[in-house]
Write an enzyme that holds these catalytic residues in place. Structure first.
Site, PDB file in Angstrom:
ATOM      1  N   GLY A  13      24.225  -0.746  13.766  1.00 15.93           N
ATOM      2  CA  GLY A  13      23.605  -1.483  13.129  1.00 15.93           C
ATOM      3  C   GLY A  13      24.510  -1.898  11.434  1.00 15.93           C
ATOM      4  O   GLY A  13      24.901  -0.756  11.084  1.00 15.93           O
ATOM      5  N   GLY A 104      25.121   5.289  12.493  1.00 16.67           N
ATOM      6  CA  GLY A 104      24.011   6.181  12.868  1.00 16.67           C
ATOM      7  C   GLY A 104      23.557   7.011  13.942  1.00 16.67           C
ATOM      8  O   GLY A 104      24.827   7.410  14.672  1.00 16.67           O
ATOM      9  N   ILE A 128      20.672   1.892   7.132  1.00 21.41           N
ATOM     10  CA  ILE A 128      20.298   1.911   5.917  1.00 21.41           C
ATOM     11  C   ILE A 128      18.881   2.287   6.246  1.00 21.41           C
ATOM     12  O   ILE A 128      18.172   3.097   5.221  1.00 21.41           O
ATOM     13  CB  ILE A 128      19.785   0.229   5.604  1.00 21.41           C
ATOM     14  CG1 ILE A 128      18.983  -0.544   6.904  1.00 21.41           C
ATOM     15  CG2 ILE A 128      20.970  -0.253   5.234  1.00 21.41           C
ATOM     16  CD1 ILE A 128      18.245  -2.023   6.629  1.00 21.41           C
ATOM     17  N   ASP A 129      19.016   2.804   7.809  1.00 22.15           N
ATOM     18  CA  ASP A 129      17.556   3.623   7.484  1.00 22.15           C
ATOM     19  C   ASP A 129      17.623   5.082   6.663  1.00 22.15           C
ATOM     20  O   ASP A 129      16.461   5.491   6.609  1.00 22.15           O
ATOM     21  CB  ASP A 129      17.256   4.056   9.365  1.00 22.15           C
ATOM     22  CG  ASP A 129      16.809   2.499   9.570  1.00 22.15           C
ATOM     23  OD1 ASP A 129      16.960   1.876   8.846  1.00 22.15           O
ATOM     24  OD2 ASP A 129      16.907   2.677  11.025  1.00 22.15           O
ATOM     25  N   ARG A 156       5.464  -9.261  -6.282  1.00 23.65           N
ATOM     26  CA  ARG A 156       4.502  -9.070  -7.258  1.00 23.65           C
ATOM     27  C   ARG A 156       4.201 -10.303  -7.935  1.00 23.65           C
ATOM     28  O   ARG A 156       3.006 -10.578  -8.071  1.00 23.65           O
ATOM     29  CB  ARG A 156       4.952  -7.855  -7.912  1.00 23.65           C
ATOM     30  CG  ARG A 156       4.051  -6.945  -8.405  1.00 23.65           C
ATOM     31  CD  ARG A 156       3.915  -5.954  -9.409  1.00 23.65           C
ATOM     32  NE  ARG A 156       3.936  -4.945  -8.154  1.00 23.65           N
ATOM     33  CZ  ARG A 156       3.366  -3.892  -7.663  1.00 23.65           C
ATOM     34  NH1 ARG A 156       2.471  -4.406  -7.749  1.00 23.65           N
ATOM     35  NH2 ARG A 156       3.769  -2.710  -7.278  1.00 23.65           N
ATOM     36  N   GLU A 189       0.907  -0.129  -4.014  1.00 21.08           N
ATOM     37  CA  GLU A 189      -0.265   0.596  -3.869  1.00 21.08           C
ATOM     38  C   GLU A 189      -0.482   1.567  -3.096  1.00 21.08           C
ATOM     39  O   GLU A 189      -1.206   2.895  -3.279  1.00 21.08           O
ATOM     40  CB  GLU A 189      -1.378  -0.244  -4.542  1.00 21.08           C
ATOM     41  CG  GLU A 189      -1.649  -0.735  -5.576  1.00 21.08           C
ATOM     42  CD  GLU A 189      -0.287  -1.974  -6.232  1.00 21.08           C
ATOM     43  OE1 GLU A 189      -0.009  -2.386  -5.272  1.00 21.08           O
ATOM     44  OE2 GLU A 189      -0.560  -1.699  -7.754  1.00 21.08           O
ATOM     45  N   ARG A 213     -12.881  -2.890  -9.325  1.00 21.13           N
ATOM     46  CA  ARG A 213     -12.496  -2.195 -10.638  1.00 21.13           C
ATOM     47  C   ARG A 213     -11.247  -3.186 -10.843  1.00 21.13           C
ATOM     48  O   ARG A 213     -11.542  -2.469 -11.965  1.00 21.13           O
ATOM     49  CB  ARG A 213     -11.985  -1.414 -10.352  1.00 21.13           C
ATOM     50  CG  ARG A 213     -12.802   0.179  -9.944  1.00 21.13           C
ATOM     51  CD  ARG A 213     -11.677   1.841  -9.656  1.00 21.13           C
ATOM     52  NE  ARG A 213     -10.174   1.363 -10.330  1.00 21.13           N
ATOM     53  CZ  ARG A 213      -9.904   1.733  -9.199  1.00 21.13           C
ATOM     54  NH1 ARG A 213     -10.364   2.331  -8.189  1.00 21.13           N
ATOM     55  NH2 ARG A 213      -8.588   1.883  -9.628  1.00 21.13           N
ATOM     56  N   GLN A 253      18.324  -6.813   3.371  1.00 24.11           N
ATOM     57  CA  GLN A 253      17.980  -4.836   3.815  1.00 24.11           C
ATOM     58  C   GLN A 253      19.592  -4.485   4.042  1.00 24.11           C
ATOM     59  O   GLN A 253      19.723  -3.794   3.024  1.00 24.11           O
ATOM     60  CB  GLN A 253      16.882  -4.836   3.621  1.00 24.11           C
ATOM     61  CG  GLN A 253      15.817  -4.890   3.112  1.00 24.11           C
ATOM     62  CD  GLN A 253      14.770  -4.322   4.738  1.00 24.11           C
ATOM     63  OE1 GLN A 253      14.052  -3.693   4.202  1.00 24.11           O
ATOM     64  NE2 GLN A 253      14.139  -5.518   5.622  1.00 24.11           N
TER      65      GLN A 253
HETATM   66  O1  F6P Z   1      18.647   0.845  12.001  1.00 23.21           O
HETATM   67  C1  F6P Z   1      19.414   0.096  10.805  1.00 23.21           C
HETATM   68  C2  F6P Z   1      17.901  -1.109  11.988  1.00 23.21           C
HETATM   69  O2  F6P Z   1      18.337  -2.460  10.908  1.00 23.21           O
HETATM   70  C3  F6P Z   1      16.561  -0.714  11.529  1.00 23.21           C
HETATM   71  O3  F6P Z   1      15.392  -0.708  10.150  1.00 23.21           O
HETATM   72  C4  F6P Z   1      15.996  -1.779  12.449  1.00 23.21           C
HETATM   73  O4  F6P Z   1      15.009  -0.893  13.317  1.00 23.21           O
HETATM   74  C5  F6P Z   1      17.612  -2.428  13.585  1.00 23.21           C
HETATM   75  O5  F6P Z   1      18.587  -1.363  12.982  1.00 23.21           O
HETATM   76  C6  F6P Z   1      18.027  -3.392  13.833  1.00 23.21           C
HETATM   77  O6  F6P Z   1      19.191  -3.503  15.205  1.00 23.21           O
HETATM   78  P1  F6P Z   1      19.145  -5.041  15.642  1.00 23.21           P
HETATM   79  O7  F6P Z   1      20.260  -4.988  14.472  1.00 23.21           O
HETATM   80  O8  F6P Z   1      19.756  -4.870  16.685  1.00 23.21           O
HETATM   81  O9  F6P Z   1      18.330  -6.311  15.641  1.00 23.21           O
END
Ligand code: F6P
Length: 321
Positions: A13, A104, A128-129, A156, A189, A213, A253
């Site tokens: 990725g 990765g 990013i993980d 939010r 939360e 609350r 992300q």
């Molecule tokens: O490893 C990064 C990531 O974005 C993971 O968070 C996600 O599960 C995966 O790649 C998604 O991969 P793809 O780009 O193959 O959909």
């Protein structure tokens, strides 16, 4: 006599900062007297012999760009002996001295397989993980963290204005590292991550108590690796009677301008990876451990699992009352 050659690949990725790493490897490589080539579309490009020559100018103006100028992809063929042997032959035919693989965990597996066939490889962790053992931080992580936090800040506003519960799904195929840090920084939360089991009954009762609350809106950060956020939200709505919505942050992300921190990490990793190859080293993952550049053997990085920060998880619970 011609210069020794380094081959670069971005694989798996995409992650913001991959371009900064390509720039660093190219420039540090040329500075150290190497020629540098970049394979396109991950290991698929290697198997297809698709590459470009990189010079100092070909990596100008990319340090600030997300994605990867080389393109990337996942390549199941590299897991077969036919694919692997083909890759080894192409690397040898191109007379490549060493490979630098940016990616990765899948990229680590490919790097390891190539090393076993006698190819020199240094891996640079980019995902990013942030789930790679041997580094406190992967390239792209800080950028994704900031993107997700600013998205939750916006969500939010709606959660508060409408007195709603929001389940926000955050990327992370198998781990909740990104979700944990996003949760702390966005002041959510609850966080739901694969590493920590929760009892749904406890969650329902805490949400109901919070509502009594006077806490009328709550954010639950939900890691992708925990399954369906839609099903999870439906269960909460059914068992609490509260107004619940889901927002999946998804691929935003993975994109966007890398943060300064991501660019610095990528630049350091790239230059360090070249230094290691120039010293004749191989079979290593570069990383940052307690603020210092470090190396881990690729087989160790594959075998070991990064620790989940349970202390930080407990802190989040204490701060979200
Ligand atoms: O490893 C990064 C990531 O974005 C993971 O968070 C996600 O599960 C995966 O790649 C998604 O991969 P793809 O780009 O193959 O959909």
């Amino acid at each position: 006599m011609s210069n020794k050659k380094i081959g670069i690949i971005t694989s798996g990725g995409d992650a913001p900062g991959m371009n900064a790493a390509i720039r660093a490897v190219t420039r540090a490589g040329i500075y150290s007297g190497f020629d540098v080539i970049g394979f396109r579309r991950g290991f698929k490009g290697l198997l297809d012999g698709e590459y470009i020559n990189l010079n100092v100018r070909s990596v100008s103006g990319i340090i600030n760009l997300g994605g990867t100028m080389l393109h990337t992809g996942r390549c199941p063929e590299m897991k077969t002996s036919v694919g692997l042997n083909k890759a080894v032959n192409i690397i040898k035919e191109l007379d490549i001295y060493g490979m630098i693989v940016i990616g990765g965990d899948g990229s680590l597996a490919a790097g390891n397989a190539l090393c076993k066939k006698g190819i020199k490889v240094v891996n640079i962790p980019a995902s990013i993980d942030n789930d790679v053992y041997g580094t406190d931080e992967t390239i792209g992580y800080d950028t994704a963290l900031n993107t997700a936090v600013s998205a939750i800040d916006k969500i939010r506003d709606t959660a508060t204005s409408h007195d709603r519960i929001f389940v926000v799904e955050i990327m992370g195929r198998e781990h909740g590292f990104l979700t944990l840090d996003v949760g702390i920084a966005a002041g959510v939360e609850f966080i739901i991550v694969p590493e920590m089991k929760i009892k749904m009954e406890d969650l329902y009762s805490q949400l109901k108590k919070g509502n009594v609350r006077g806490k009328t809106s709550e954010i639950i950060a939900f890691a992708e690796g925990c399954g369906s956020s839609m099903d999870f939200a439906a269960k909460i709505a059914k068992n609490t009677g509260l107004d619940v919505r889901v927002s999946n942050l998804g691929y935003i992300q993975r994109g966007g301008t890398p943060t300064a921190r991501t660019r610095i990490l990528a630049s350091q990793f790239g230059a360090y990876a070249v230094k290691l190859l120039a010293e004749g080293k191989s079979n290593l993952l570069v990383g940052l451990i307690e603020g210092r550049l470090s190396t881990t053997d690729i087989p160790t990085a594959i075998k070991k699992e990064k620790d989940f920060n349970k202390t930080a998880y407990e802190v989040l619970k204490r701060l979200s009352i």
